[in-house]
Scaffold this active site. Structure first.
Site, PDB file in Angstrom:
ATOM      1  N   TYR A  77      14.712 -61.747 -69.417  1.00  0.00           N
ATOM      2  CA  TYR A  77      15.813 -62.561 -69.960  1.00  0.00           C
ATOM      3  C   TYR A  77      16.812 -61.672 -70.692  1.00  0.00           C
ATOM      4  O   TYR A  77      18.022 -61.856 -70.582  1.00  0.00           O
ATOM      5  CB  TYR A  77      15.281 -63.642 -70.911  1.00  0.00           C
ATOM      6  CG  TYR A  77      16.373 -64.575 -71.371  1.00  0.00           C
ATOM      7  CD1 TYR A  77      16.651 -65.750 -70.659  1.00  0.00           C
ATOM      8  CD2 TYR A  77      17.161 -64.284 -72.488  1.00  0.00           C
ATOM      9  CE1 TYR A  77      17.687 -66.590 -71.040  1.00  0.00           C
ATOM     10  CE2 TYR A  77      18.190 -65.113 -72.878  1.00  0.00           C
ATOM     11  CZ  TYR A  77      18.452 -66.275 -72.155  1.00  0.00           C
ATOM     12  OH  TYR A  77      19.483 -67.098 -72.540  1.00  0.00           O
ATOM     13  N   PHE A 129      47.629 -67.245 -59.880  1.00  0.00           N
ATOM     14  CA  PHE A 129      46.476 -67.502 -59.023  1.00  0.00           C
ATOM     15  C   PHE A 129      45.839 -68.797 -59.525  1.00  0.00           C
ATOM     16  O   PHE A 129      45.820 -69.058 -60.729  1.00  0.00           O
ATOM     17  CB  PHE A 129      45.470 -66.349 -59.003  1.00  0.00           C
ATOM     18  CG  PHE A 129      44.338 -66.673 -58.073  1.00  0.00           C
ATOM     19  CD1 PHE A 129      44.559 -66.670 -56.703  1.00  0.00           C
ATOM     20  CD2 PHE A 129      43.101 -67.078 -58.550  1.00  0.00           C
ATOM     21  CE1 PHE A 129      43.553 -67.060 -55.825  1.00  0.00           C
ATOM     22  CE2 PHE A 129      42.097 -67.458 -57.674  1.00  0.00           C
ATOM     23  CZ  PHE A 129      42.325 -67.445 -56.307  1.00  0.00           C
ATOM     24  N   THR A 130      45.308 -69.588 -58.604  1.00  0.00           N
ATOM     25  CA  THR A 130      44.876 -70.953 -58.910  1.00  0.00           C
ATOM     26  C   THR A 130      43.952 -71.042 -60.130  1.00  0.00           C
ATOM     27  O   THR A 130      44.292 -71.689 -61.124  1.00  0.00           O
ATOM     28  CB  THR A 130      44.178 -71.561 -57.679  1.00  0.00           C
ATOM     29  OG1 THR A 130      43.152 -70.653 -57.257  1.00  0.00           O
ATOM     30  CG2 THR A 130      45.169 -71.773 -56.531  1.00  0.00           C
ATOM     31  N   LYS A 263      34.509 -60.075 -54.064  1.00  0.00           N
ATOM     32  CA  LYS A 263      35.501 -59.503 -53.150  1.00  0.00           C
ATOM     33  C   LYS A 263      35.261 -57.997 -53.031  1.00  0.00           C
ATOM     34  O   LYS A 263      34.288 -57.581 -52.426  1.00  0.00           O
ATOM     35  CB  LYS A 263      36.917 -59.827 -53.649  1.00  0.00           C
ATOM     36  CG  LYS A 263      37.356 -61.266 -53.368  1.00  0.00           C
ATOM     37  CD  LYS A 263      36.882 -62.233 -54.397  1.00  0.00           C
ATOM     38  CE  LYS A 263      37.618 -63.558 -54.356  1.00  0.00           C
ATOM     39  NZ  LYS A 263      37.095 -64.512 -55.332  1.00  0.00           N
ATOM     40  N   PHE A 454      43.262 -78.310 -53.983  1.00  0.00           N
ATOM     41  CA  PHE A 454      43.132 -77.830 -52.604  1.00  0.00           C
ATOM     42  C   PHE A 454      41.680 -77.748 -52.145  1.00  0.00           C
ATOM     43  O   PHE A 454      41.402 -77.824 -50.953  1.00  0.00           O
ATOM     44  CB  PHE A 454      43.809 -76.456 -52.451  1.00  0.00           C
ATOM     45  CG  PHE A 454      43.197 -75.387 -53.320  1.00  0.00           C
ATOM     46  CD1 PHE A 454      43.568 -75.267 -54.651  1.00  0.00           C
ATOM     47  CD2 PHE A 454      42.252 -74.519 -52.813  1.00  0.00           C
ATOM     48  CE1 PHE A 454      42.998 -74.293 -55.458  1.00  0.00           C
ATOM     49  CE2 PHE A 454      41.673 -73.542 -53.608  1.00  0.00           C
ATOM     50  CZ  PHE A 454      42.045 -73.438 -54.946  1.00  0.00           C
TER      51      PHE A 454
HETATM   52  C1  LIG Z   1      42.759 -62.868 -57.333  1.00  0.00           C
HETATM   53  C2  LIG Z   1      41.601 -63.723 -57.722  1.00  0.00           C
HETATM   54  N1  LIG Z   1      41.299 -63.865 -59.019  1.00  0.00           N
HETATM   55  C3  LIG Z   1      40.277 -64.631 -59.427  1.00  0.00           C
HETATM   56  C4  LIG Z   1      39.489 -65.315 -58.521  1.00  0.00           C
HETATM   57  C5  LIG Z   1      38.383 -66.214 -59.027  1.00  0.00           C
HETATM   58  O1  LIG Z   1      37.155 -65.666 -58.741  1.00  0.00           O
HETATM   59  P1  LIG Z   1      35.850 -66.540 -58.376  1.00  0.00           P
HETATM   60  O2  LIG Z   1      36.130 -67.251 -57.089  1.00  0.00           O
HETATM   61  O3  LIG Z   1      34.758 -65.526 -58.265  1.00  0.00           O
HETATM   62  O4  LIG Z   1      35.623 -67.483 -59.493  1.00  0.00           O
HETATM   63  C6  LIG Z   1      39.753 -65.183 -57.170  1.00  0.00           C
HETATM   64  C7  LIG Z   1      38.954 -65.927 -56.171  1.00  0.00           C
HETATM   65  O5  LIG Z   1      39.343 -66.217 -55.083  1.00  0.00           O
HETATM   66  C8  LIG Z   1      40.849 -64.370 -56.754  1.00  0.00           C
HETATM   67  O6  LIG Z   1      41.165 -64.226 -55.459  1.00  0.00           O
END
Ligand SMILES: Cc1ncc(COP(=O)(O)O)c(C=O)c1O
Length: 482
Positions: A77, A129-130, A263, A454
């Site tokens: 842990y 970014f979303t 990624k 989305f």
């Molecule tokens: C540029 C970028 N930042 C942050 C994230 C968020 O990461 P996670 O999907 O691991 O939560 C992503 C995911 O697609 C991303 O492409």
């Protein structure tokens, strides 16, 4: 095939020792599956997908060393030895002093936003970014896009379309005052702009500007290794430096970074957050136990931290990143040869189809990019995703749709997964959909979730599909670039 583009071919620095069968289901089944999924490719079952280009997030193939590493998992842990291996790997590759593991990128975005933004503060960034913007807004921040104008122009071949426009940033600082800027949110490469890189000269200039105002720079390092590759390739003075050296130099101009390790870092799950400031680290380390887990696992299993530590080492090797970006570029070259409109120059992780150019007759509120993703699936079972008005969501104050200038459909290439033959099949399917573009109708959103719509929104066809929209792949035009 490579020589057709007037260059020497490259090849992957690995060979395959395990395969996972895939299959293409018949056109009638694809039509049914898509309807059941509400025309949202996120809601398809992966068994109904042939080539899965939804995302490069967590979809890569681990190496034999990484799989072996899983057996070395120390599932204590507290104080797992794999955490210390991960900490050392992040310090070595990225250069930051303090490291915290998190379950994935948005876990880090959440913690950083809570600790570094005060309600009402402004957060400039090189395009939204979303998940990043949502966490900044949930923490009370107000996001401002300060990316260069070229980023919004799909045809512009500027080499560094991810750069921050210093004049836009300077104007914002002057307007709201430096104390009201939480930090500069810098992403390398810029996902929503088509995987476009930031130049070293740009980050150096940003560091100088931010230093004069006492503003911190935090980096979304999710695809920063790909960014470093583009610097090596395009920026004067960097051709002889390794990607690993360039990465460290770039990070040295920033105060910390967050990472979706799914990624660049070559694992199926995981992330990290790293900063130089000891006081900020203490705050983050305390908050992590509330939301992620103890600071030596942060929501990850010990074995996953081991695979991540090895993945980091592998991800910064020049031959790996050259073949990774090279495969994306190969697909881009096939499409460009057919005059199919894509974001230029081809970025690091995906091909972004310009849905506005595909469907000039479909207004943006009828979701052209979502439509294009649906058409690709119907044509061949390839799964792409929308990066346009559906992804952009609504303004938190007015409740109106954001209308982004880019309306894109993303064909995202997982790392070390597909072959060149798969890329040929993808190109043929895109060509087939392109050839039928003028008979395609848009979509209507019939279910809209509150957050990150989305992922889970549902759509319906506005009018019945035009006949011939679902030709099987066998009838697609052969691969003969003109
Ligand atoms: C540029 C970028 N930042 C942050 C994230 C968020 O990461 P996670 O999907 O691991 O939560 C992503 C995911 O697609 C991303 O492409």
């Amino acid at each position: 095939m490579g020589q057709q583009f007037g260059r020497r071919s490259w090849a992957e620095p690995w060979k395959i020792k395990m395969v996972e069968p895939i299959r293409q289901i018949p056109p009638e089944d694809r039509r049914r599956a898509l309807q059941e999924a509400g025309y949202n490719t996120f809601l398809l079952r992966s068994d109904d997908v042939y080539l899965d280009l939804l995302t490069d997030s967590g979809t890569g193939a681990m190496s034999d060393r990484q799989w072996a590493g899983l057996l070395l998992g120390d599932e204590a842990y507290a104080g797992s030895r794999n955490f210390f291996r991960l900490e050392a790997a992040v310090r070595r590759a990225y250069g930051y002093a303090e490291v915290l593991p998190v379950h994935q990128g948005r876990g880090a975005e959440h913690l950083l936003s809570r600790c570094a933004i005060r309600a009402g503060q402004h957060v400039p960034g090189n395009m939204y970014f979303t998940t990043t913007r949502l966490h900044q807004e949930l923490a009370g921040g107000i996001f401002h896009d300060v990316i260069v104008d070229a980023a919004h122009d799909t045809a512009s071949r500027e080499p560094f379309k991810g750069n921050v426009d210093l004049d836009k940033l300077d104007a914002l600082i002057r307007r709201v005052g430096a104390a009201q800027i939480a930090y500069l949110s810098l992403a390398g490469t810029v996902n929503m702009a088509g995987g476009q890189p930031v130049a070293m000269a740009n980050v150096k200039a940003l560091r100088a500007l931010c230093d004069t105002h006492g503003i911190r720079i935090f980096l979304d390092a999710t695809r920063m290794v790909e960014n470093a590759f583009f610097i090596q390739e395009r920026e004067p003075g960097y051709a002889k430096q390794s990607v690993a050296e360039i990465l460290r130099e770039f990070c040295s101009y920033t105060d910390g970074a967050w990472m979706s390790a799914k990624k660049d870092n070559l694992v199926n799950i995981g992330g990290w957050l790293a900063v130089n400031d000891r006081q900020l680290y203490e705050e983050l380390r305390n908050l992590i136990v509330v939301y992620e887990g103890l600071h030596t696992y942060g929501g990850m299993a010990g074995r996953d931290m081991e695979a991540l530590a090895i993945g980091i080492e592998e991800s910064v090797q020049d031959e790996h990143i050259r073949s990774r970006v090279g495969q994306v570029r190969y697909l881009g070259e096939l499409l460009t040869d057919w005059d199919i409109p894509i974001v230029q120059p081809v970025g690091g992780h995906a091909i972004f189809l310009d849905a506005r150019a595909f469907y000039p007759h479909i207004p943006q509120q009828e979701f052209p990019a979502q439509t294009l993703a649906a058409e690709l699936y119907l044509d061949s079972g390839i799964r792409a995703m929308e990066r346009g008005i559906a992804s952009a969501g609504r303004d938190p104050v007015s409740g109106e749709h954001h209308f982004p200038r880019l309306e894109l459909t993303r064909l995202t290439i997982p790392r070390r997964v597909y072959t060149q033959a798969h890329m040929d099949v993808v190109a043929e399917s895109v060509k087939s959909v392109w050839d039928q573009r003028m008979t395609t109708q848009g979509l209507r959103m019939v279910y809209e979730p509150k957050y990150l719509r989305f992922f889970q929104a549902r759509f319906e066809r506005l009018r019945p599909a035009a006949l011939g929209c679902e030709r099987p792949l066998a009838q697609a035009r052969p691969l003969t670039p003109t």
